[in-house]
Structures are given as C-alpha cells and as structure tokens.
Motif scaffolding. Structure first.
Motif, PDB file in Angstrom:
ATOM      1  N   CYS A  82       0.826  -1.206   0.000  1.00 31.89           N
ATOM      2  CA  CYS A  82       0.000   0.000   0.000  1.00 31.89           C
ATOM      3  C   CYS A  82       0.860   1.255   0.000  1.00 31.89           C
ATOM      4  CB  CYS A  82      -0.921   0.016   1.215  1.00 31.89           C
ATOM      5  SG  CYS A  82      -2.036  -1.402   1.312  1.00 31.89           S
ATOM      6  N   ALA A  83       0.371   2.269  -0.707  1.00 29.81           N
ATOM      7  CA  ALA A  83       1.074   3.551  -0.823  1.00 29.81           C
ATOM      8  C   ALA A  83       0.348   4.594   0.020  1.00 29.81           C
ATOM      9  CB  ALA A  83       1.122   3.985  -2.287  1.00 29.81           C
ATOM     10  N   PRO A  84       0.953   5.060   1.102  1.00 30.11           N
ATOM     11  CA  PRO A  84       0.270   6.020   1.970  1.00 30.11           C
ATOM     12  C   PRO A  84       0.315   7.432   1.405  1.00 30.11           C
ATOM     13  CG  PRO A  84       2.469   5.604   2.807  1.00 30.11           C
ATOM     14  CD  PRO A  84       2.295   4.716   1.601  1.00 30.11           C
ATOM     15  N   VAL A  85      -0.811   8.105   1.459  1.00 30.18           N
ATOM     16  CA  VAL A  85      -0.904   9.541   1.154  1.00 30.18           C
ATOM     17  C   VAL A  85      -0.169   9.862  -0.152  1.00 30.18           C
ATOM     18  CG1 VAL A  85      -0.891  11.831   2.200  1.00 30.18           C
ATOM     19  CG2 VAL A  85      -0.763   9.833   3.673  1.00 30.18           C
ATOM     20  N   ASN A  86      -0.653   9.259  -1.242  1.00 24.91           N
ATOM     21  CA  ASN A  86       0.064   9.343  -2.518  1.00 24.91           C
ATOM     22  C   ASN A  86      -0.605  10.277  -3.525  1.00 24.91           C
ATOM     23  OD1 ASN A  86       2.244   8.734  -4.170  1.00 24.91           O
ATOM     24  ND2 ASN A  86       1.249   6.936  -5.056  1.00 24.91           N
ATOM     25  N   LEU A 208      -5.773   7.873 -15.834  1.00 30.51           N
ATOM     26  CA  LEU A 208      -7.068   7.236 -15.622  1.00 30.51           C
ATOM     27  C   LEU A 208      -7.933   8.050 -14.661  1.00 30.51           C
ATOM     28  CD1 LEU A 208      -5.854   3.539 -15.131  1.00 30.51           C
ATOM     29  CD2 LEU A 208      -6.512   4.676 -17.273  1.00 30.51           C
ATOM     30  N   ASP A 209      -9.134   8.418 -15.083  1.00 31.58           N
ATOM     31  CA  ASP A 209     -10.089   9.052 -14.181  1.00 31.58           C
ATOM     32  C   ASP A 209     -10.593   8.026 -13.179  1.00 31.58           C
ATOM     33  OD1 ASP A 209     -10.036  11.613 -15.335  1.00 31.58           O
ATOM     34  OD2 ASP A 209     -11.490  11.028 -16.868  1.00 31.58           O
ATOM     35  N   ILE A 210     -10.672   8.422 -11.909  1.00 32.55           N
ATOM     36  CA  ILE A 210     -11.204   7.542 -10.872  1.00 32.55           C
ATOM     37  C   ILE A 210     -12.257   8.309 -10.083  1.00 32.55           C
ATOM     38  CG2 ILE A 210      -8.976   6.360 -10.764  1.00 32.55           C
ATOM     39  CD1 ILE A 210      -8.508   7.573  -8.039  1.00 32.55           C
ATOM     40  N   GLU A 211     -13.294   7.593  -9.656  1.00 33.82           N
ATOM     41  CA  GLU A 211     -14.341   8.254  -8.872  1.00 33.82           C
ATOM     42  C   GLU A 211     -15.046   7.252  -7.974  1.00 33.82           C
ATOM     43  OE1 GLU A 211     -17.510   9.903 -11.192  1.00 33.82           O
ATOM     44  OE2 GLU A 211     -17.416   8.313 -12.684  1.00 33.82           O
ATOM     45  N   LEU A 212     -15.556   7.748  -6.871  1.00 33.67           N
ATOM     46  CA  LEU A 212     -16.263   6.908  -5.903  1.00 33.67           C
ATOM     47  C   LEU A 212     -17.469   7.660  -5.366  1.00 33.67           C
ATOM     48  CD1 LEU A 212     -14.872   4.660  -3.116  1.00 33.67           C
ATOM     49  CD2 LEU A 212     -16.426   6.511  -2.462  1.00 33.67           C
ATOM     50  N   THR A 213     -18.585   6.933  -5.226  1.00 31.11           N
ATOM     51  CA  THR A 213     -19.784   7.473  -4.599  1.00 31.11           C
ATOM     52  C   THR A 213     -20.217   6.547  -3.477  1.00 31.11           C
ATOM     53  OG1 THR A 213     -21.329   6.317  -6.088  1.00 31.11           O
ATOM     54  CG2 THR A 213     -20.543   8.497  -6.780  1.00 31.11           C
ATOM     55  N   VAL A 214     -20.929   7.111  -2.504  1.00 23.46           N
ATOM     56  CA  VAL A 214     -21.558   6.330  -1.442  1.00 23.46           C
ATOM     57  C   VAL A 214     -23.038   6.657  -1.466  1.00 23.46           C
ATOM     58  CG1 VAL A 214     -21.685   5.893   1.038  1.00 23.46           C
ATOM     59  CG2 VAL A 214     -19.465   6.301  -0.037  1.00 23.46           C
ATOM     60  N   ARG A 225      -2.899  10.720 -12.985  1.00 22.41           N
ATOM     61  CA  ARG A 225      -1.766  11.607 -13.276  1.00 22.41           C
ATOM     62  C   ARG A 225      -1.383  12.434 -12.052  1.00 22.41           C
ATOM     63  NH1 ARG A 225      -5.826  13.900 -16.572  1.00 22.41           N
ATOM     64  NH2 ARG A 225      -6.844  15.685 -15.595  1.00 22.41           N
ATOM     65  N   ASP A 226      -2.280  12.480 -11.044  1.00 24.54           N
ATOM     66  CA  ASP A 226      -2.023  13.271  -9.844  1.00 24.54           C
ATOM     67  C   ASP A 226      -1.306  12.475  -8.748  1.00 24.54           C
ATOM     68  OD1 ASP A 226      -3.345  15.467 -10.996  1.00 24.54           O
ATOM     69  OD2 ASP A 226      -5.289  14.691 -10.355  1.00 24.54           O
ATOM     70  N   ILE A 228       1.552  11.198  -6.510  1.00 25.61           N
ATOM     71  CA  ILE A 228       2.855  11.757  -6.152  1.00 25.61           C
ATOM     72  C   ILE A 228       3.971  10.831  -6.632  1.00 25.61           C
ATOM     73  CG2 ILE A 228       4.346  12.411  -4.222  1.00 25.61           C
ATOM     74  CD1 ILE A 228       1.771  13.161  -2.688  1.00 25.61           C
ATOM     75  N   VAL A 229       3.836   9.526  -6.352  1.00 23.66           N
ATOM     76  CA  VAL A 229       4.733   8.504  -6.897  1.00 23.66           C
ATOM     77  C   VAL A 229       3.884   7.630  -7.824  1.00 23.66           C
ATOM     78  CG1 VAL A 229       6.281   6.579  -6.393  1.00 23.66           C
ATOM     79  CG2 VAL A 229       6.145   8.520  -4.809  1.00 23.66           C
ATOM     80  N   ASP A 230       4.234   7.603  -9.106  1.00 24.29           N
ATOM     81  CA  ASP A 230       3.405   6.894 -10.081  1.00 24.29           C
ATOM     82  C   ASP A 230       3.633   5.388 -10.010  1.00 24.29           C
ATOM     83  OD1 ASP A 230       5.895   6.576 -11.271  1.00 24.29           O
ATOM     84  OD2 ASP A 230       5.446   7.807 -13.026  1.00 24.29           O
ATOM     85  N   VAL A 231       2.913   4.653 -10.867  1.00 24.23           N
ATOM     86  CA  VAL A 231       2.970   3.187 -10.814  1.00 24.23           C
ATOM     87  C   VAL A 231       4.387   2.663 -11.012  1.00 24.23           C
ATOM     88  CG1 VAL A 231       2.173   1.046 -11.883  1.00 24.23           C
ATOM     89  CG2 VAL A 231       0.538   2.892 -11.430  1.00 24.23           C
ATOM     90  N   PRO A 232       5.129   3.091 -12.050  1.00 25.40           N
ATOM     91  CA  PRO A 232       6.510   2.606 -12.166  1.00 25.40           C
ATOM     92  C   PRO A 232       7.357   2.951 -10.939  1.00 25.40           C
ATOM     93  CG  PRO A 232       5.815   3.630 -14.214  1.00 25.40           C
ATOM     94  CD  PRO A 232       4.755   3.938 -13.206  1.00 25.40           C
TER      95      PRO A 232
END
Length: 284
Positions: A82-86, A208-214, A225-226, A228-232
């Motif tokens: 897991c990547a914290p606060v990324n 990639l656009d990501i979104e979540l609803t509850v 693209r936002d 801080i440390v990308d996938v590679p």
C-alpha cells in the motif's frame, strides 16, 4: 482481456457484459506439491494460462455479468503493498484531519510503503464487513496493480513490464491510534475487482479518471496523473526492499474525499479503462 474470478472459483473472461467461463484453462497449471512457492499460481504461470485461455475462449459458455458474483481476480497474493498519502490533495486532507494520528508519516518519499494482510482480500460481491462500529470506518478508492512476474530491484524504466494487469481497489480503514497496517488488515478491508484488465489492454495507467460514490453521493474524484509517486515509481520503490511475487497487489494510494461508511451503505467505484464495482457495507 478482462479476466475475472466468479461464482467462487470459476475463471472468466468478460466481454461486452458477458462472462465467458474459461475455467478449463486452469488445467494447464502444473501440479504442485507442498510447499508451494510464494505468490498466486495463476500468475506464476501467467504465460501458460493466457495461452490456454485463448484456446478455450472460442467455445466457452457465457452468461450475463449481472447474474454472477465477482471475487478478487487474484486468489492468493503473498502480500498487498500500500502507498500512503500518494495524492497531494489527500496529503493536505490528512494533515487537516484530527482523526489522523500519524501526521509525521504523510510524505510517502519519507514514510515508504506499508503492507496490508493478504487475508483482508475480498471481491466486490463479498462486501465490506465492519467490526468496530463505535469507530470511524473510511473508504479509500485506489488503482490496484497486479504483478505478473517476480520483480526484484527493478528500475522504473522497466517496471511496467512486470505488471499483469489492473483492477479497482478499496483500501478500507478504521481510524484509531494503532499502527496503520493493523487497522487496515481487518477481514474484507481490501476489496479488489470486479475483474483484472490485462496490461496489454491498458498499457498506460498514468491518465485514468477515478471516482467513488456512497449511496449515489460523490465522494472521491481524481486522475492517476495526480499520483505523487506513479505506478513505475511504486514498483521500483517496493522492489528495492523486497521481491514482488506473481499475484502480489499494489494499492497505489487514494485521493481526497476519504470519508466514513456505515452498515447499509453502498459504495460504487469506477476507474476509466477498467469499469465499475458496487460494494455493500455490512455489520460484522
């Protein structure tokens, strides 16, 4: 290819809303005696299974995706990284959150990565089960990366060649003073699915656009693209400290909008290029 595990231990390929049963392709896996190597057997033999799927798919029986239960596309990862606060906006959000007991760990470059128990892994049809109803339980939408071959001390330039595919992830957490890994490793607190899109069908995870609803209420919206440390960069960072085994999962971090859920809620998560998954929140 959109690869899924459905109705417990059936292997499927999803095409235009239809799940085709390619479980027969698992017959190509070699017989293994105890002790098995670390990692998920399907991904340890990924090239063999992919060819078997291609052979089986033309005659596979299909059914509507709305009629099946989806489980995590990886059955037995050796670890969930897991990547914290990324995301920068989430770092600002975490800094301002009085429920965050670890403000000093809000810089991923300094804090590094952390591990979540593999036993927390479920698919969307299994739902999230909350044990600590007296405390705040939060959703965290993340891009999930599935490793396809052993990655040890790899460079960011070569990192994506180690990826089998991508899925939607929920890194659920209960708030409190305990260590981060402890609070995030509750059973059902790592939801991954509803399928895995193979890397050849999603070669660039950086836009990639990501979104979540509850319950239909928008909570989280961002673009990878936002990060801080990308996938590679995450693969490089993790593999400097330990080998990533086939089937290991990297949860890449969550954007701002993290918020609480309670039993009876329904989470819907979407990532462009992958799809959507609905997850029920229950009382354990």
């Amino acid at each position: 290819m959109y690869l899924c595990r459905f109705n417990r231990d059936r292997l499927g390929v999803v095409e235009e809303g239809v799940v085709y049963d390619v479980t027969a392709a698992l017959d190509a896996l070699p017989h293994e005696r105890w002790p098995q190597p670390f990692g998920d057997a399907l991904f340890r033999h990924w090239d063999t299974v992919r060819q078997a799927i291609r052979d089986v798919l033309p005659t596979a029986v299909g059914q509507s995706a709305t009629a099946v239960d989806f489980y995590a596309p990886v059955a037995t990862p050796s670890k969930i990284v897991c990547a914290p606060v990324n995301y920068l906006d989430h770092r600002n959000e975490a800094d301002a959150d009085p429920a965050n007991f670890y403000h000093h760990l809000n810089k991923i470059q300094e804090a590094g990565l952390f591990l979540k128990s593999a036993s927390a892994l479920v698919g969307p049809s299994e739902g999230v089960w909350l044990r600590h109803l007296d405390r705040r339980n939060d959703h965290e939408l993340e891009l999930a990366v599935v490793i396809g071959r052993t990655a040890n001390r790899v460079s960011r330039e070569n990192a994506l060649s180690y990826v089998a595919g991508y899925a939607i992830g929920l890194d659920m957490t209960v708030r409190g003073p305990e260590e981060r890994s402890f609070r995030k490793s509750i059973d059902s607190f790592a939801v991954v699915g509803p399928w895995m899109v193979t890397a050849d069908d999603l070669p660039d995870p950086s836009q990639l656009d990501i979104e979540l609803t509850v319950n239909g209420e928008p909570r989280q919206q961002a673009n990878t693209r936002d990060l801080i440390v990308d996938v590679p960069g995450l693969i490089e960072m993790a593999s400097r400290f330990y080998a990533l085994n086939p089937g290991d999962i990297i949860l890449t971090g969550t954007p701002a909008g993290v918020g609480p859920v309670v039993p009876g809620d329904t989470i819907e998560a979407r990532i462009a290029g992958i799809g959507a998954m609905r997850v029920a929140v229950n009382a354990a």
